[in-house]
Enzyme design. Structure first.
Site, PDB file in Angstrom:
ATOM      1  CG  HIS A  14      -6.469   0.253  -1.033  1.00  0.00           C
ATOM      2  ND1 HIS A  14      -6.445  -0.837  -0.187  1.00  0.00           N
ATOM      3  CD2 HIS A  14      -7.701   0.258  -1.598  1.00  0.00           C
ATOM      4  CE1 HIS A  14      -7.619  -1.452  -0.241  1.00  0.00           C
ATOM      5  NE2 HIS A  14      -8.399  -0.805  -1.089  1.00  0.00           N
ATOM      6  CB  CYS A  63      -0.975  -0.005   1.175  1.00  0.00           C
ATOM      7  SG  CYS A  63      -0.204   0.011   2.810  1.00  0.00           S
ATOM      8  CG  HIS A  84      -4.172  -0.295   4.243  1.00  0.00           C
ATOM      9  ND1 HIS A  84      -3.427  -1.100   3.416  1.00  0.00           N
ATOM     10  CD2 HIS A  84      -5.263   0.054   3.522  1.00  0.00           C
ATOM     11  CE1 HIS A  84      -4.044  -1.245   2.259  1.00  0.00           C
ATOM     12  NE2 HIS A  84      -5.166  -0.549   2.291  1.00  0.00           N
TER      13      HIS A  84
END
Length: 161
Positions: free
Chosen positions: A132, A64, A116
């Protein structure tokens, strides 16, 4: 008489330059920023379908933060490599103030720190969509309406003004 005419000409020239340049620079800045955001989103979404790879920063696989890092690097903007470090850059803003080009951060799997990140691609009244790299599906677009991301949302950062 010549001095007065010269003075008036110079005064007009300086006044008109000043007022015009401010208007142009503000307009140009907004347009440049909009183009930059669109370029970043296009660069990131061009990778949809690329597999997840821990530590990855290329078309052979992205994690990510690698996707976000590489995307911004394509516009000569250097961000930290890790998502928790990227979360320290820019200004934290409320989710309801989010706009395209902002970064969205999560604490997934009961993590104590941000782990993340995604790039916001679209904002509607009740939903934020972001690109992502997910561990299970690779580079995709997801939504804050999805329970997993709704429950793990942490913050939005504005990197670009």
């Amino acid at each position: 008489m010549r001095r007065i005419i010269l003075f008036l000409l110079l005064a007009v020239a300086f006044t008109s330059c000043k007022s015009t340049s401010n208007a142009v620079s503000k307009t140009e800045t907004k347009k440049e920023n909009r183009n930059l955001v669109n370029n970043l989103i296009e660069k990131a979404t061009d990778n949809i379908g690329v597999r997840y790879k821990a530590g990855g920063t290329t078309k052979s696989g992205f994690d990510c933060s690698g996707l976000v890092y590489t995307t911004f690097q394509s516009e000569n903007i250097t961000l930290p490599r890790a998502s928790y470090e990227q979360a320290k850059i820019g200004k934290v803003i409320p989710l309801n103030d989010a706009r395209k080009g902002d970064l969205i951060f999560f604490k997934t799997n009961k993590s104590r720190q941000i782990n993340h990140v995604g790039l916001i691609t679209e904002v509607n009244s009740d939903e934020v969509k972001f690109v992502h790299s997910s561990t299970s599906k690779g580079v995709i677009i997801s939504s804050t309406k999805e329970p997993y991301y709704k429950n793990s949302f942490e913050q939005v950062n504005r990197i670009l003004n």
